[in-house]
Design an enzyme around this catalytic site. Structure first.
Site, PDB file in Angstrom:
ATOM      1  CG  ASP A  24      -2.314  -1.260   1.431  1.00  0.00           C
ATOM      2  OD1 ASP A  24      -1.954  -2.177   0.323  1.00  0.00           O
ATOM      3  OD2 ASP A  24      -2.778  -1.069   2.211  1.00  0.00           O
ATOM      4  CE  LYS A 129      -3.555  -4.220   1.304  1.00  0.00           C
ATOM      5  NZ  LYS A 129      -4.225  -3.548   2.226  1.00  0.00           N
ATOM      6  CB  CYS A 162      -2.438  -2.304   5.284  1.00  0.00           C
ATOM      7  SG  CYS A 162      -3.868  -1.597   5.006  1.00  0.00           S
TER       8      CYS A 162
HETATM    9  C1  C5J Z   1      -3.139   0.965   5.345  1.00  0.00           C
HETATM   10  C2  C5J Z   1      -5.105   2.345   6.612  1.00  0.00           C
HETATM   11  N1  C5J Z   1      -2.877   0.850   4.085  1.00  0.00           N
HETATM   12  N2  C5J Z   1      -4.261   2.780   7.473  1.00  0.00           N
HETATM   13  N3  C5J Z   1      -4.309   1.492   5.495  1.00  0.00           N
HETATM   14  O1  C5J Z   1      -2.596   0.779   6.428  1.00  0.00           O
HETATM   15  O2  C5J Z   1      -6.145   2.483   6.523  1.00  0.00           O
END
Ligand code: C5J
Length: 236
Positions: A24, A129, A162
């Site tokens: 991400d 995802k 994540c």
């Molecule tokens: C991730 C989030 N990628 N913090 N998403 O950690 O909402």
């Protein structure tokens, strides 16, 4: 097998059965004006993970290690967005609302894509995802198992959301994962510290925690091209 210094003990891995998991690294989390900032976060905290993660990415590419990226986000009609996730936090802007980088956390929007420093190249799958975990409602496990992957090197954002969710999912699916502490980022320094503590506690209950220099040292000792690539990425 080779091993990298890590906690709670050395992380032993076979590079041929190893994947680099880049979680991400999206503009929506890393830059102002995206989903992360809409939740009230200071995105600048995440920026320091990018240079070491880029070095690890370049070194893994040079060593021939399989690289796979993820992005969190939703279909443009939001048909895969649970109401609970939409409503959570009572934010002023919701997922799907327009922002300066496009609609927040929606696939195909500028903000949803991965930042330039660690952008995927041909041959590196991108797994989209809908949730926090890389294995939930995705073909991540199929892709990794098809390649015979057993070991994961983990970089990404955010550490306690994540990254940790994916690390726990990987652990339950039989992968050995090494999270590189300087290549993961959180909006909350305290959560960064504690999330990493949790992973390596109890003899490595979810896996291992190391850092990019220890990992690059061992990789570079076996693959000189990896050492050169990491050096080139750091400007050394
Ligand atoms: C991730 C989030 N990628 N913090 N998403 O950690 O909402």
């Amino acid at each position: 097998m080779i091993s990298a210094r890590a906690e709670p003990y050395e992380f032993a891995f076979d590079p041929q059965k190893t994947a680099l998991l880049m979680i991400d690294f999206q503009r929506d989390f890393v830059y102002p004006g995206g989903f992360g900032e809409s939740l009230g976060n200071d995105t600048s905290f995440l920026l320091k993970a990018l240079p070491p993660a880029a070095r690890v990415l370049n070194a893994c590419r040079a060593a021939g290690i399989f690289v796979i990226h993820t992005r969190e986000g939703h279909r443009s009609d939001l048909s895969d967005l649970p109401v609970a996730k939409y409503e959570r936090g009572q934010p002023s802007l919701h997922i799907g609302d327009p922002g300066p980088m496009g609609r927040l956390l929606v696939r195909g929007e500028y903000g949803h894509d991965i930042v330039e420093e660690v952008y995927p190249i041909d041959g590196e799958p991108i797994v989209d995802k809908p949730g926090k975990g890389a294995f939930y409602a995705t073909d991540m496990d199929t892709i990794l198992k098809t390649r015979g992957i057993r070991y994961l090197i983990v970089c990404g954002v955010t550490t306690e959301v994540c990254v940790q969710t994916s690390d726990r999912e990987a652990n339950d699916r039989g992968y050995d994962a090494l999270v590189l502490a300087d290549c993961v980022g959180s909006y909350f320094p305290e959560f960064q510290r504690v999330a990493l503590e949790m992973i390596k506690a109890q003899g490595g209950i979810f896996g291992w925690v190391g850092d990019s220099s220890a990992f690059l040292e061992v990789l570079g000792s076996v693959y000189p091209a990896a050492a050169a690539a990491a050096g080139a990425a750091s400007g050394a």
